[in-house]
Design a protein around this motif. Structure first.
Motif, short mmCIF file in Angstrom:
data_model
loop_
_atom_site.label_atom_id
_atom_site.label_comp_id
_atom_site.label_asym_id
_atom_site.label_seq_id
_atom_site.Cartn_x
_atom_site.Cartn_y
_atom_site.Cartn_z
N ASN A 1 41.08 27.16 41.28
CA ASN A 1 40.89 27.60 39.71
C ASN A 1 41.58 28.56 39.83
O ASN A 1 40.76 29.87 39.75
CB ASN A 1 39.32 27.27 38.66
CG ASN A 1 39.08 27.61 37.66
OD1 ASN A 1 38.39 28.03 37.29
ND2 ASN A 1 40.80 27.11 36.69
N ILE A 2 42.43 28.63 38.60
CA ILE A 2 43.84 29.70 39.12
C ILE A 2 43.26 29.82 37.40
O ILE A 2 44.04 29.63 36.58
CB ILE A 2 44.91 29.79 39.32
CG1 ILE A 2 44.75 28.81 40.91
CG2 ILE A 2 45.69 31.29 38.57
CD1 ILE A 2 44.42 29.58 42.07
N LEU B 1 39.75 31.83 40.85
CA LEU B 1 40.35 33.53 41.68
C LEU B 1 41.45 33.64 40.12
O LEU B 1 41.77 32.98 40.01
CB LEU B 1 41.87 32.38 42.33
CG LEU B 1 41.16 32.03 43.45
CD1 LEU B 1 42.88 31.93 44.52
CD2 LEU B 1 40.01 33.34 44.38
N PHE B 2 40.56 34.76 40.03
CA PHE B 2 41.58 35.41 39.16
C PHE B 2 42.98 36.45 39.24
O PHE B 2 42.41 37.34 39.93
CB PHE B 2 40.23 36.75 38.13
CG PHE B 2 39.55 35.91 37.36
CD1 PHE B 2 40.43 35.59 36.01
CD2 PHE B 2 38.28 35.22 37.89
CE1 PHE B 2 39.07 35.11 35.60
CE2 PHE B 2 37.98 35.07 37.38
CZ PHE B 2 38.12 34.29 35.47
N LYS C 1 47.47 26.32 32.61
CA LYS C 1 47.08 27.11 31.92
C LYS C 1 46.42 28.31 31.32
O LYS C 1 45.11 27.04 32.22
CB LYS C 1 47.51 26.31 30.25
CG LYS C 1 46.99 28.06 29.20
CD LYS C 1 47.53 27.33 28.32
CE LYS C 1 47.59 28.65 27.09
NZ LYS C 1 47.82 27.95 24.94
N PRO C 2 45.45 29.10 31.89
CA PRO C 2 44.83 29.89 32.57
C PRO C 2 43.76 29.82 30.67
O PRO C 2 44.34 30.28 29.67
CB PRO C 2 44.62 31.27 32.96
CG PRO C 2 46.11 31.32 32.53
CD PRO C 2 46.48 30.24 32.41
N GLY C 3 42.22 29.68 30.94
CA GLY C 3 41.88 30.13 29.74
C GLY C 3 41.12 30.47 29.85
O GLY C 3 40.08 31.36 28.72
N TRP C 4 40.67 31.18 30.75
CA TRP C 4 39.98 32.05 31.07
C TRP C 4 40.48 34.26 31.43
O TRP C 4 41.85 33.66 32.12
CB TRP C 4 38.36 32.82 32.13
CG TRP C 4 37.59 31.81 31.97
CD1 TRP C 4 37.62 30.10 32.78
CD2 TRP C 4 36.59 31.42 31.36
NE1 TRP C 4 36.83 29.21 31.99
CE2 TRP C 4 35.56 30.37 31.22
CE3 TRP C 4 35.77 32.71 31.09
CZ2 TRP C 4 34.65 30.36 31.46
CZ3 TRP C 4 34.51 32.74 30.41
CH2 TRP C 4 33.88 31.26 30.08
N LEU D 1 47.78 28.19 47.64
CA LEU D 1 46.47 27.46 46.59
C LEU D 1 46.98 26.47 46.22
O LEU D 1 46.12 25.52 45.44
CB LEU D 1 46.29 28.84 45.68
CG LEU D 1 46.11 30.14 46.42
CD1 LEU D 1 46.25 30.97 45.48
CD2 LEU D 1 44.38 30.08 47.23
N ALA D 2 48.46 26.28 45.61
CA ALA D 2 48.85 25.28 44.46
C ALA D 2 48.67 23.70 45.24
O ALA D 2 48.54 22.72 44.58
CB ALA D 2 50.09 25.42 44.62
#
Length: 233
Positions: free
Chosen positions: A93-94, A68-69, A141-144, A85-86
């Motif tokens: 994957n957030i 999900l973005f 922490k997002p990577g994308w 979601l949590a």
């Protein structure tokens, strides 16, 4: 005009220079599967507004891993969904869709009529603001990063990379910004081939496309597709 650049997640992110008056639309494909089972990545944008339970409920009931973005502005008005979601980090994957859904475009060109960030400082605010909101909501922490409209100027792409994020393009547009009919969205998802990164929207419950996305996901599951999350690559 836009320049489409293909990127494989197995390689370093490398994009051709922008041409004056054009925007870049990076494409993204998964590495080829090592077996006969086709693999796809389902990526769903939550730009603003609500949650489409037609899609969300299928993901949960069918145990379909997705990426999900999300934007900060979506997170702030969907606390109940954020809690759902949590509780399922195995499925969701957030990743980062920005602070306020502002295109990562410098200058004055308006992709799809949307006012762009304009400057690299504003791009920084959009990217880092979205990341901070995800950390605050999920502790991860997002990577994308995927910018609003998925269109960019070259200098913005360079800046996003400098900030430590990979840019999430796609190879199959399933709902055309949630404007597709249910039948068209389902038909698009049925076209998915091994390695496709699918883009659709999960924040438009009043639009017909969501019904087709839900049916399409169930069909892929029944057909034996493997679902890959970008954060797991």
């Amino acid at each position: 005009m836009r320049l489409i650049v293909t990127v494989c997640v197995a390689a370093m992110l490398s994009l051709a220079p922008a041409i004056a008056g054009t925007l870049l639309e990076p494409a993204l494909h998964l590495p080829k599967a090592q077996s006969s089972v086709p693999r796809v990545a389902v990526t769903l944008d939550a730009c603003s507004g609500d949650i489409d339970h037609r899609i969300l409920d299928v993901i949960i009931s069918e145990n379909i891993p997705v990426t999900l973005f999300v934007t900060e502005r979506w997170l702030l008005v969907n606390a109940e969904t954020v809690a759902v979601l949590a509780r399922r980090p195995d499925l969701f994957n957030i990743e980062n869709h920005g602070r306020n859904h502002v295109p990562a475009v410098t200058g004055t060109e308006k992709p799809y009529g949307i006012t762009p960030a304009g400057t690299l400082a504003a791009v920084d605010d959009e990217v880092l603001g979205g990341a901070q909101a995800i950390i605050a909501s999920f502790g991860t922490k997002p990577g994308w990063f995927r910018g609003a409209t998925a269109l960019y100027t070259q200098d913005a792409l360079d800046e996003i990379g400098r900030l430590g994020f990979r840019v999430a393009g796609f190879s199959l547009n399933a709902d055309y910004g949630a404007t597709a009919s249910a039948a068209a969205a389902e038909a698009q998802i049925r076209k998915a081939k091994d390695g496709d990164v699918i883009i659709a929207h999960i924040n438009q419950p009043k639009r017909a496309a969501g019904e087709g996305i839900a049916r399409g996901l169930m069909e892929l599951k029944r057909s034996g597709y493997q679902f890959v999350r970008l954060g797991d690559l």
